[in-house]
Design an enzyme around this catalytic site. Structure first.
Site, short mmCIF file in Angstrom:
data_model
loop_
_atom_site.label_atom_id
_atom_site.label_comp_id
_atom_site.label_asym_id
_atom_site.label_seq_id
_atom_site.Cartn_x
_atom_site.Cartn_y
_atom_site.Cartn_z
N HIS A 1 33.49 73.88 19.76
CA HIS A 1 34.64 73.22 19.17
C HIS A 1 34.13 72.28 18.08
CE1 HIS A 1 38.30 70.85 18.68
NE2 HIS A 1 38.92 71.80 19.33
N CYS B 1 39.95 73.58 25.02
CA CYS B 1 38.91 74.21 24.20
C CYS B 1 37.52 73.58 24.29
CB CYS B 1 39.36 74.22 22.74
SG CYS B 1 40.89 75.14 22.44
#
Length: 556
Positions: free
Chosen positions: A126, A72
């Site tokens: 993120h 991610c």
């Protein structure tokens, strides 16, 4: 003059774009988390995704789009800055690129500097150190990012077993009314995105709105009714559930994250290969597909609101994910690899009047579709694009489509340059029908490992523990990967320190199960072909060599 169907659309397309040529466009960027192209518009025969399919039917659909790293934080920072992980120096979750690498301008920041109100909902950057605990506010966003209050329960003991006890499970279909706050994060994201669209409509200002949905990321905490769309008796495992015999150990992803979930721990699986029992594999696949349909519902509600507010005629819509997810292929689960199932992503781009004609007055572009009521709904697949593209291409492409000043290409060393791109604009593929896809096109991905052997931290090593980097190049014809030595102190690879390699000839092996790297006479050749060139140039030279040397094996 007589024209065929494609020519007719091209003429209409040009006319429609001339009507909107002076119009300024909003941007709505919808992104899913851990979503491979498991969608109806990508010819998946199982998944029900009617709202995304409807978007695709009026959009350009990129069939060969790839993330730069299949995890991610590195992927999101990469495509939001249009820099590759070796430039952001982010391979894990533990640094902020503006401090650790360079003060790079982001995609939303660029639009903000051009007068747009930039807004973020859910998981776009993120959260945490990788975005300075602020989602890169105030650089990227006009106001602080919205995070749904119910997300704090996502990793808690909220998954009910058959005996009524609560656990932190992988499989977590729930009764929403029983959840803390009586809702789920993506439901809250959807409501906030619609509220922001309403606010932007009232303010009459240009906006860049990014909406980051959490699903189908694990745990599969979703409304339990979505499982009914996928009866377990209709599920099947993948055709290649075993670890390939010629897969180097360094390339294998031992899906450590899944092993930490209580329901997976109860299976008492051996490390590193398992395997997961077949009945549990079927349940994982069922829950993943159900999570996709749940996320599709949220996408449909946001797009329907865009329509209801009269914004769909002047808003560019992008739908993508940050990377893919393995569903049992090669004996692997989750992401954390260089295989297509981990790096390939959906990428769908809609520009009103360009990817499809403007609808007649009063007709909606994105009417909401209830997956439980319209499961037989079928749409055209839009205009497919087969050429290779990368997520680092999104930034320059959106800038081009919005009429902003083009980004210049980054030089080989760009740590001191705030605004440039390591991708390429593919706006021409959106404005015009694709002719023949370029066989000279490539996408590049990479993944770090702590050692040649499989360890507990092989999936996600901290920067200080990275000793090997797998650099992978994907063309229409092959995937080619070199696992080479890596110095984490300087974030530098050593192409002369070859640990392992992978080569998959896709015409013969579309699932990438038969590694023929060691069957070809590489030998000293690898050490002669531009080993000191910068990535990705060195791999480019390798692959060009093998293309010329093995034309009998590779379809060009």
């Amino acid at each position: 003059m007589q024209v065929n169907g494609d020519q007719q659309f091209s003429v209409t397309n040009l006319f429609q774009e001339s009507l909107t040529g002076n119009k300024q466009f909003n941007i709505l960027y919808l992104m899913a988390d851990d979503l491979r192209p498991t969608l109806g518009c990508y010819s998946d025969p199982v998944v029900k995704s009617p709202n995304i399919d409807q978007l695709a039917s009026v959009s350009k659909v990129f069939h060969n789009a790839y993330a730069q790293q299949a995890v991610c934080a590195p992927s999101r920072v990469s495509f939001l800055t249009s820099r590759r992980p070796d430039t952001t120096k982010l391979y894990d979750f533990n640094s902020y690129w503006r401090v650790h690498a360079g003060n790079y301008t982001t995609l939303p920041q660029y639009f903000k500097s051009n007068g747009y109100t930039t807004l973020s909902v859910g998981k776009v950057f993120h959260p945490g150190i990788a975005s300075n605990h602020s989602d890169d506010y105030p650089y990227s966003w006009s106001v602080p990012t919205y995070h749904p209050p119910s997300f704090k329960y996502e990793k808690g003991k909220v998954c009910k077993n058959k005996d009524g006890t609560l656990h932190t499970n992988l499989l977590c279909a729930v009764n929403v009314s029983e959840m803390p706050l009586g809702t789920l994060p993506d439901m809250e994201n959807t409501a906030e995105a619609i509220r922001l669209l309403q606010s932007m409509k009232q303010s009459n200002t240009l906006f860049f709105l990014a909406v980051g949905f959490y699903k189908p990321h694990v745990p599969f905490r979703i409304p339990k009714e979505y499982l009914k769309l996928y009866p377990i008796e209709s599920m099947s495992i993948v055709p290649d559930p075993d670890v390939p015999k010629k897969l180097p150990n360094v390339a294998y992803n031992p899906w450590t994250d899944l092993r930490r979930r209580e329901d997976v721990q109860a299976l008492n699986l051996s490390f590193p290969y398992g395997p997961i029992p077949k009945d549990f594999q079927l349940q994982i696949r069922q829950h993943y597909f159900a999570s996709v349909s749940y996320m599709d519902t949220q996408v449909g509600k946001v797009l329907n609101a865009l329509d209801d507010l009269g914004l769909s005629s002047n808003t560019i819509v992008v739908f993508s994910s940050d990377h893919g997810w393995s569903l049992g292929e090669h004996g692997e689960w989750a992401k954390y690899s260089n295989f297509d199932v981990a790096t390939r992503v959906p990428l769908i781009v809609f520009k009103p009047g360009v990817t499809s004609p403007l609808p007649p007055p009063g007709e909606k572009t994105f009417p909401f579709i209830d997956v439980f009521q319209n499961t037989q709904e079928r749409f055209g697949k839009g205009q497919g694009v087969e050429s290779m593209v990368e997520l680092v291409d999104v930034f320059p492409t959106l800038s081009n489509l919005a009429g902003l000043r083009p980004l210049r290409r980054c030089p080989p060393c760009s740590f001191n340059i705030e605004l440039c791109t390591e991708g390429s604009s593919v706006a021409h593929l959106i404005r015009n029908p694709e002719k023949d896809p370029s066989r000279e096109g490539y996408s590049f991905s990479q993944y770090p490992r702590p050692s040649d052997s499989i360890q507990e931290n092989s999936d996600l090593p901290d920067l200080a523990d990275i000793r090997i980097m797998g650099y992978s190049i994907r063309s229409l014809d092959y995937r080619y990967t070199l696992w080479v030595g890596f110095d984490p102190g300087q974030c530098l690879h050593n192409m002369t320190d070859l640990h392992a390699g992978e080569l998959y000839i896709l015409a013969e092996d579309p699932g990438q199960d038969n590694n023929v790297f060691n069957e070809l006479e590489h030998g000293a050749v690898l050490h002669k072909l531009g080993m000191q060139r910068s990535w990705p140039d060195s791999l480019m030279h390798h692959i060009m060599y093998f293309s010329n040397s093995f034309k009998s094996n590779v379809v060009l």
